[in-house]
Scaffold this active site. Structure first.
Site, PDB file in Angstrom:
ATOM      1  N   ASP A 195      46.646  37.507  35.181  1.00  0.00           N
ATOM      2  CA  ASP A 195      46.200  36.737  36.407  1.00  0.00           C
ATOM      3  C   ASP A 195      46.630  35.523  36.536  1.00  0.00           C
ATOM      4  O   ASP A 195      47.887  35.069  35.624  1.00  0.00           O
ATOM      5  CB  ASP A 195      44.471  36.577  35.832  1.00  0.00           C
ATOM      6  CG  ASP A 195      44.276  35.665  34.624  1.00  0.00           C
ATOM      7  OD1 ASP A 195      45.140  34.901  34.363  1.00  0.00           O
ATOM      8  OD2 ASP A 195      43.346  36.134  33.962  1.00  0.00           O
ATOM      9  N   ALA A 196      46.161  34.623  37.190  1.00  0.00           N
ATOM     10  CA  ALA A 196      46.835  33.271  37.722  1.00  0.00           C
ATOM     11  C   ALA A 196      46.942  32.352  36.326  1.00  0.00           C
ATOM     12  O   ALA A 196      47.685  31.431  36.616  1.00  0.00           O
ATOM     13  CB  ALA A 196      46.054  32.779  38.892  1.00  0.00           C
TER      14      ALA A 196
END
Lengths: 132, 132, 132, 132
Positions: B14-15
């Site tokens: 994810d980010a």
């Protein structure tokens, strides 16, 4: 207690016709993201801007009933606050109020640069105390 | 012990730049699917053809180190066999042999039609005993 | 032509019993990541270390046959190289050699800081030319 | 035109810090599911109960701007109705009204048992005509 409602999507399910067990954690995280937003601590801002991070160090789930595609699930979330970490407990119920799953995630506050544990940032702690 | 190797994909992360915590359960399930195939009990066949199902009733994970995108993860899996259920324990290690996560999933055997618990089917039990 | 083999996992499918249409793009990206690794341009390194990025600007898929859970899919990939972009074309076939889907992704090279289009970096271009 | 609002979650993004390109299709499908519910044709009911299915036979996306984690995206959807199929077109805009992506999905009506194309069921056609 923080409460939110989730709609189960086709892609949350698998060929067995029910929500894939790992996706319950995604759904719990939806509730967590919504809660953090509600206390003014948006996760996307934390990831990008703050000098701390809140990684998950433990997660667990007990599955009571299968969740079918198309279901509407109510999630209620409570918190327990510790010195450098917090525990979130989630109850998921279906439209009939039947318990379908309980989950728990444990998050620890760490310094972004060193990775060392730090006391819970005040804005996080204050927010969590509202649902303890 | 059953061992397999997983390659972390961009979409596993994810980010925050690391594997999203819920995806560790997907990765563990990859190992489980590979194991079931190795003992001749393909999960896809079980879902479609058998008169039993093996739903997950409990899952948990302890996260030791973040897993970055591009990592190669070795998973070793052992089993504990009970009367109507089994427990799978997973260790995930990175290329340096460092432990990055441990997971556990508990599966129960149920009759497809009634949903009632049943003794572990022989082919499942025999397969599991090879990694107890 | 670059070729790889993918194993369809339970979580690639949905309650309709087949691979969810959006997941074909994930599978294509698996092939892309494997190819990039094979030419020494690991995507994870590009995301973190280089002064360029290769974002997808277009993607499309034609679905010929449903892919069931448990399937083994062969992916063959070819490239078309342009000045500042490249096109990857994917063919997915099942164990019987039947075409199940074709996909295309278009990637553009951009400067990481300015976001402006740049000529394809030499290492990318050279790698792609091997499968044109 | 059907309109809905989506909140980008951490797990929609990847290590590049933006929504993974395949996930735009999941987001578009969220809008599709919400629309189908709004016209009284819940997808979960179609998958389980009807004598037809509506598989996606084509999908495509043009990516205009990266979508960061935490974004709120407005999706507007229109339809084009054909004899045995329909086309859905999606526009995704960010909070500033800037276009971030356009997508298209083509769905065909097929008989559940034979897989043969059939005329669009009346309830689907009537619903779609409201957003043509």
């Amino acid at each position: 207690m923080f409460e939110t409602t989730l709609h189960i999507k086709l892609y949350d399910t698998d060929a067995a016709g029910i929500v894939f067990f790992a996706n319950h954690f995604r759904l719990a995280h939806d509730a967590y993201e919504a809660f953090m937003k509600s206390i003014g601590c948006r996760l996307d801002r934390i990831i990008i801007e703050t000098d701390y991070l809140l990684p998950v160090v433990h997660a667990e789930a007990d599955y009571k009933r299968p969740i079918p595609v198309g279901a509407t699930i109510g999630v209620s979330m409570t918190a327990a606050v510790r010195e450098t970490s917090f525990v979130l407990s989630y109850q998921m119920k279906d439209e009939d109020g039947e318990l379908v799953a309980t989950l728990e995630t444990v998050h620890v506050a760490v310094d972004r640069k060193t990775g060392a544990k730090i006391p819970l940032p005040k804005e996080i702690k204050d927010g969590l105390l509202t649902i303890c």
